[in-house]
Design a protein around this motif. Structure first.
Motif, short mmCIF file in Angstrom:
data_model
loop_
_atom_site.label_atom_id
_atom_site.label_comp_id
_atom_site.label_asym_id
_atom_site.label_seq_id
_atom_site.Cartn_x
_atom_site.Cartn_y
_atom_site.Cartn_z
N ARG A 249 0.48 -1.61 -0.08
CA ARG A 249 -0.50 -0.19 0.37
C ARG A 249 0.58 1.07 -0.22
NH1 ARG A 249 -0.81 3.28 4.19
NH2 ARG A 249 -0.42 2.20 5.71
N LYS A 250 0.47 2.36 -0.76
CA LYS A 250 1.59 3.41 -0.89
C LYS A 250 0.81 4.26 -1.13
CE LYS A 250 4.77 6.21 -2.27
NZ LYS A 250 5.18 6.89 -3.54
N THR A 251 -0.05 4.79 0.19
CA THR A 251 -1.61 6.44 -0.79
C THR A 251 -1.07 7.15 -0.36
OG1 THR A 251 -2.45 5.34 1.62
CG2 THR A 251 -3.17 7.73 1.22
N ILE A 252 -1.29 7.95 -1.76
CA ILE A 252 -0.79 9.09 -1.80
C ILE A 252 -1.97 10.48 -1.99
CG2 ILE A 252 0.65 8.72 -2.94
CD1 ILE A 252 -0.45 9.91 -5.76
N VAL A 253 -1.79 11.80 -1.80
CA VAL A 253 -3.11 12.73 -1.20
C VAL A 253 -3.11 13.91 -2.33
CG1 VAL A 253 -4.77 14.27 0.71
CG2 VAL A 253 -3.02 12.35 0.96
N LYS A 467 -9.92 29.94 0.15
CA LYS A 467 -10.25 28.72 -1.01
C LYS A 467 -11.18 27.60 -1.18
CE LYS A 467 -6.08 30.44 -1.39
NZ LYS A 467 -3.95 29.88 -1.56
N LEU A 468 -11.59 26.59 -2.01
CA LEU A 468 -11.96 25.61 -2.18
C LEU A 468 -10.92 24.54 -2.64
CD1 LEU A 468 -14.62 23.69 -2.24
CD2 LEU A 468 -14.60 24.35 -4.70
N TRP A 469 -11.03 23.48 -1.26
CA TRP A 469 -10.12 22.39 -1.66
C TRP A 469 -10.68 21.39 -1.99
CZ3 TRP A 469 -4.50 24.07 -0.23
CH2 TRP A 469 -4.78 25.06 0.86
N VAL A 470 -9.88 20.23 -2.74
CA VAL A 470 -10.50 18.91 -3.33
C VAL A 470 -9.16 18.39 -3.09
CG1 VAL A 470 -12.81 19.84 -4.54
CG2 VAL A 470 -10.35 19.82 -5.68
N SER A 471 -9.00 16.98 -2.94
CA SER A 471 -8.48 16.65 -2.60
C SER A 471 -8.21 14.62 -2.52
CB SER A 471 -7.34 16.61 -1.33
OG SER A 471 -7.96 15.76 -0.01
N LEU A 472 -7.67 13.77 -3.03
CA LEU A 472 -7.96 12.94 -3.45
C LEU A 472 -7.33 11.19 -2.51
CD1 LEU A 472 -10.06 10.78 -4.88
CD2 LEU A 472 -8.25 10.70 -6.69
N GLY A 473 -7.18 11.42 -1.42
CA GLY A 473 -6.50 10.59 -0.76
C GLY A 473 -6.72 8.63 -1.43
N TYR A 474 -5.55 8.33 -1.93
CA TYR A 474 -6.04 6.68 -2.43
C TYR A 474 -4.72 6.23 -2.44
CZ TYR A 474 -3.82 7.79 -6.74
OH TYR A 474 -3.26 8.13 -7.94
N ASP A 475 -4.88 5.02 -1.89
CA ASP A 475 -3.89 4.24 -2.22
C ASP A 475 -3.76 4.12 -3.88
OD1 ASP A 475 -1.85 1.76 -2.58
OD2 ASP A 475 -3.47 -0.29 -1.65
#
Length: 500
Positions: A249-253, A467-475
């Protein structure tokens, strides 16, 4: 005054807490973090000052400084030991405070993908990092950039607790009190907790104890169970990201922030269509997936999100700490097909559908009983899976039988509907951060999430510092990279197209 024999207080974990504790034991699944990037003068973040503020807040919120002892799957306990002196509280805060040099990305990668930072004996810690190679963004040479990581296990609290805590932390840290005055405040906090008859030494009660009780009797219990099962059976989803297995597993954001001018335009447009930005993001994900991989347009797309239960709870008469977990879950279901014409019209229609579904769930007359049933089911399921994992680790080949009859409910027997993605939509965080209350600190960046299990994915959306922030945390090792990259690109381009 010193306590000669420090007293010990404990209580059992509730179902929701147990459902987060049990999967966390091996590698810290769901251990939360809140990252805040800020500028301030170096004197503000001297270790003695930070440690005092951290110690004061650990006294006010005893779960942060507790440990967990597991006796069996149904008897897991928070244990809190009284500090023998204010200096003992300060030492404990120092033991759970770390200073580092490095970048924000290095800090997050270490927490998300490295050895576990927390444990059953260490439920929270603070990490402060300074990147010596980063250019200062302030005109004043003494104002420097820092990154703070607030780390806690998820069974101690939720996102609302994290943000409230961060606001309180920065408010005290930015105050004009000198360190000796902070030490007096620490002593007073210790005296309130441990002086006299020790009346204030108690732990916040669990979510399930806070939920208002329904009518007594087996009939109500049976109808609540049937209603919950029926509500679960109605959610259908047939879309998912293609997964890859066998990789570490390697989570990035990856994170994107829209500037203040564009954010205002987006919020104004949402308001004109009578929806929140959160409802719009559900519809954005719906469109982005249809544009990424529309191989099953006849099946609906399901997304899940957390339901904040704090507005429904009865007060805890003995402890006013906001550090406790108070969430349940709900699903939003939208069509899987997406026409190539009238895109904007369809988009706003689906955003309104997401709003209507969310409102119906939050205002449903059975929301309390459904939340209680979901907590019980999640707790039972976690206990069963934990026992199976433990048996496998001990070399016991045969899967264990269900621990309770509740585990055999149809919601567990039948495969659950497939969710495409989870969304954590935090709303306007500038309503929680009183920036004017800490003028000595200028916050500029916020990222949040948790250590994930393999093949996990969660999209975050919130407004912060205008500010509007969107982030995608996933493996990134758990999914087909091309599909995720296309989806994320489609999320961003769809926002540009439909919200600006």
């Amino acid at each position: 005054m010193h306590l000669q024999n420090p007293i010990c207080v404990e209580r059992k974990l509730g179902d929701t807490e147990a459902s987060y504790f049990l999967p966390s034991r091996e590698s810290g699944v769901n251990d939360m973090y809140l990252h805040l990037g800020f500028t301030t003068q170096s004197r503000t973040v001297e270790r003695d000052r930070i440690a005092h503020v951290w110690a004061i807040l650990r006294l006010r919120h005893p779960l942060l400084a507790s440990s967990v002892e597991m006796h069996d799957y149904h008897d897991i306990r928070f244990v809190s030991k009284a500090y023998p002196s204010p200096e003992g509280a300060l030492q404990d805060a120092n033991d759970n405070l770390e200073y580092r040099n490095g970048t924000k990305d290095e800090l997050l990668d270490s927490y998300l993908n490295g050895p576990r930072t927390l444990s059953a004996k260490r439920l929270s810690c603070l990490i402060l990092s300074h990147d010596e190679h980063r250019l200062n963004t302030s005109d004043s040479e003494d104002w420097k950039n820092y990154d703070l990581l607030i780390c806690t296990t998820h069974y101690v609290g939720d996102g609302m607790a994290l943000h409230q805590f961060a606001n309180d932390f920065f408010t005290i840290l930015s105050s004009k009190k000198e360190n000796d005055e902070l030490h007096e405040l620490l002593k007073e906090e210790w005296r309130l907790r441990y002086g006299g008859q020790f009346s204030a030494i108690c732990l916040p009660i669990s979510l399930e104890e806070r939920l208002p009780p329904g009518p007594a009797g087996k009939f109500y219990q049976a109808t609540s169970r049937v209603d919950f099962m029926n509500s679960q059976d109605k959610v259908v989803g047939g879309h998912s990201f293609p997964k890859r297995s066998g990789n570490e597993r390697k989570t990035i954001v990856p994170t994107v922030a829209f500037d203040e001018e564009r954010t205002k335009k987006m919020l104004k447009l949402c308001k004109s269509h009578n929806v929140s930005i959160s409802s719009a993001i559900f519809a954005i994900c719906n469109i982005a997936w249809a544009r990424t991989r529309n191989d099953k347009p006849h099946l609906p797309i399901m997304m899940y999100s957390a339901l904040n239960l704090r507005p429904y709870l009865s007060p805890d008469e003995q402890n006013d700490s906001y550090w406790f977990i108070a969430i349940s879950y709900f699903n939003i279901v939208l069509p899987g097909f997406f026409p190539s014409t009238d895109v904007a019209k369809i988009f706003w229609h689906r955003a309104r559908s997401a709003k209507e579904q969310s409102t119906k769930i939050a205002k449903h007359r059975m929301v309390i009983s459904r939340s209680r049933e979901m907590a019980k089911e999640r707790g039972d399921r976690a206990r069963q899976w934990a026992k199976e994992d433990d048996d496998t680790a001990r070399g016991v080949a045969k899967a264990s039988p269900p621990l309770t009859a509740a585990v055999t409910s149809s919601a567990v027997e039948k495969p659950p509907s497939t969710a495409l993605i989870g969304l954590s939509l935090l709303g306007n965080l500038d309503g929680m951060y009183k920036h004017a209350a800490f003028p000595q600190i200028k916050l500029h960046t916020l990222t949040t999430g948790s250590r994930q299990r393999s093949g996990a994915m969660l999209l975050f959306g919130y407004t912060f510092v205008g500010k509007l922030w969107v982030s995608l945390g996933y493996d990134e090792n758990g999914f087909d990279k091309d599909v995720v990259d296309r989806f994320w690109a489609n999320v961003l381009t769809s926002m540009e197209e439909l919200l600006l």
